[in-house]
Design an enzyme around this catalytic site. Structure first.
Site, mmCIF file in Angstrom:
data_model
loop_
_atom_site.group_PDB
_atom_site.id
_atom_site.type_symbol
_atom_site.label_atom_id
_atom_site.label_comp_id
_atom_site.label_asym_id
_atom_site.label_seq_id
_atom_site.Cartn_x
_atom_site.Cartn_y
_atom_site.Cartn_z
ATOM 1 N N ASP A 325 0.855 -1.178 0.000
ATOM 2 C CA ASP A 325 0.000 0.000 0.000
ATOM 3 C C ASP A 325 0.897 1.236 0.000
ATOM 4 O OD1 ASP A 325 1.018 0.141 2.536
ATOM 5 O OD2 ASP A 325 -0.916 0.111 3.579
ATOM 6 N N ASP A 327 1.473 4.954 2.031
ATOM 7 C CA ASP A 327 1.136 5.697 3.242
ATOM 8 C C ASP A 327 1.608 7.144 3.146
ATOM 9 O OD1 ASP A 327 0.223 3.272 4.321
ATOM 10 O OD2 ASP A 327 2.215 2.789 5.100
ATOM 11 N N ASP A 415 -3.250 4.844 2.683
ATOM 12 C CA ASP A 415 -3.542 5.216 4.070
ATOM 13 C C ASP A 415 -3.056 6.638 4.320
ATOM 14 O OD1 ASP A 415 -4.474 2.647 4.399
ATOM 15 O OD2 ASP A 415 -2.688 1.924 5.449
#
Length: 489
Positions: A325, A327, A415
């Protein structure tokens, strides 16, 4: 009984007549004020501490973990009996203060330079003494993992113990893997690992087996185990943890189709999105894709707050080429102005039609409840977990997709966390990782400095130690600063 009492009396005599060690605390890296404090502390407990390094000193104590520079400084000094002195890490001093008496010198306490062992005119193999710290925050990882065959085995063993809810062995194998990742040389025989920290008996057995047979039979057994395979499959879904995976396995579910066809299972929104976009978000995100997402978030944030601060964190900040992912930390120079920033960013992404999933968590940060003696895996700042639609045209070089994928876009997890600006440095350090690096950094603060560190703050007892940069935090802890790309522990 008479003989026993005589032995006890003789032992007591030896204990009382044994000469006390004479300590010298090295000011380098430690600092004058801290050295003065530790000197007074030791003397108050009956220790002999010399103000000047001389031949009467028996124990040299240093916070300088760089063995080569420390020894070069010592050898350039006035002492002649340096070879018979104990040159010790601060951990020996800490252990002795805790016990109220000089503890026995163990290998882990020693600071010694590496020596080379030459075999039959072959390439030299470094034989480490005790230059490798037990803390990842005192080790710099190399750009290349020279011991991948061992660390991969340890990661499998750690994950297997995590699936069995055995936290102790899980952490032990992760620490062992972390130590081997930091070595600039390849382990070629068992002897060179004897003085390395964090390698327990089980880890040594695995290393020995791999050295002898080229593989670990225990690891192969785990990899072929049905339960391990199914739990690993289920936990690869966004929103599914080990406990949920175990629950599904015990109910006889063995595949995604089994889970989705079971009417009694009610997936939450995160798990539903995890299954819906599984093909995309289970595939690695490239650095180019992360940069493209950075451009999207940057545009959204600065359209709302022109002077906002946006920073890429996680594995990509540590120099990784791929991640699972992306961040980001986002905040504002004005304290309090960050409070509504994430909700505004979410609304903007939704308006652009690229928001596929969102879970927003409002801030529960309460400064009055600090310092907290209970570490929590997730901090209390406002954050959101997103899945965004990323177009092929937005990525330099195009998306990382399968050849048969003709959609022209993919889903990617993003995120965002939004701390107040006065907590930015602590959040940046915590969210940059790696997980093992951060775990050892907190452990070092607690065990070696008697301080409390988390993503919110650093406390020395009840005093908040302010920091505007990561370097400030390292300085408070008396640690050499380690660059993000050297933290892949």
């Amino acid at each position: 009984n008479i003989k026993k009492k005589k032995r006890e009396r003789d032992t007591q005599v030896k204990k009382t007549t044994a000469p006390l060690p004479k300590l010298y605390l090295v000011e380098r890296k430690m600092g004058r004020s801290r050295r003065s404090f530790l000197t007074e502390l030791a003397r108050s407990k009956g220790f002999i501490v010399e103000d000047v390094l001389s031949d009467v000193v028996t124990h040299v104590v240093s916070e300088d973990s760089q063995a080569s520079s420390l020894w070069a400084w010592l050898k350039g000094g006035p002492v002649k009996n340096l070879p018979v002195m104990h040159v010790l890490d601060i951990s020996w001093f800490t252990d002795s203060m805790r016990e109220g008496k000089p503890v026995a010198v163990e290998t882990r306490h020693l600071i010694q330079v590496c020596v080379l062992q030459i075999r039959h005119n072959e390439a030299t193999t470094p034989t480490p003494m005790s230059t490798v710290s037990q803390y990842a925050c005192q080790r710099r990882t190399t750009t290349q993992n020279n011991n991948k065959i061992f660390t991969d085995a340890f990661e499998v063993l750690a994950e297997s113990h995590e699936f069995n809810d055995m936290e102790g062995p899980c952490l032990a194998f992760r620490r062992a893997a972390s130590v081997l990742k930091s070595l600039p040389w390849t382990v070629q025989n068992l002897r060179v690992t004897e003085d390395l920290p964090c390698l327990g008996e089980h880890s040594m057995c695995v290393i020995e087996e791999i050295l002898q047979h080229g593989r670990s039979f225990e690891v192969e057994k785990i990899l072929s185990d049905e339960r391990y395979q199914i739990l690993k499959l289920f936990t690869s879904v966004f929103g599914v943890g080990p406990k949920t995976a175990e629950k599904w396995y015990r109910r006889g579910l063995r595949s995604f189709s089994d889970v989705l066809a079971e009417p009694s299972i009610h997936l939450n929104r995160m798990q539903q999105s995890g299954f819906l976009h599984y093909g995309d978000i289970s595939r690695a995100v490239s650095k180019a894709e992360a940069q493209a997402l950075g451009n999207i978030i940057d545009e959204a944030v600065h359209a709302i707050t022109p002077d906002a601060i946006l920073t890429l964190t996680g594995g990509f900040r540590r120099g990784k080429d791929f991640g699972h992912d992306v961040d980001f930390i986002v905040t504002t120079p004005q304290l309090g102005k960050e409070e509504r920033l994430l909700t505004s960013v979410i609304d903007r992404l939704k308006h652009q039609g690229i928001l596929l999933y969102c879970e927003y968590q409002a801030s529960t940060f309460d400064e009055s409840k600090l310092p907290s003696h209970r570490f929590e895996a997730m901090d209390h700042f406002a954050k959101c977990f997103l899945i965004l639609r990323l177009e092929d045209s937005q990525v330099d070089g195009g998306l990382q997709t399968a050849e048969e994928d003709r959609r022209g876009w993919r889903a990617v997890r993003v995120d965002l966390v939004s701390p107040p600006v006065d907590r930015y440095a602590f959040t940046l350090l915590g969210w940059s990782g790696s997980r093992q690096f951060e775990r050892d950094l907190r452990r070092f603060a607690r065990m070696e400095r008697r301080m409390l560190l988390d993503n919110h703050a650093l406390y020395d007892k009840t005093k908040f130690l302010a920091a505007t940069t990561e370097k400030d935090i390292f300085a408070h802890l008396g640690l050499e600063y380690i660059e993000p790309w050297q933290r892949n522990a």
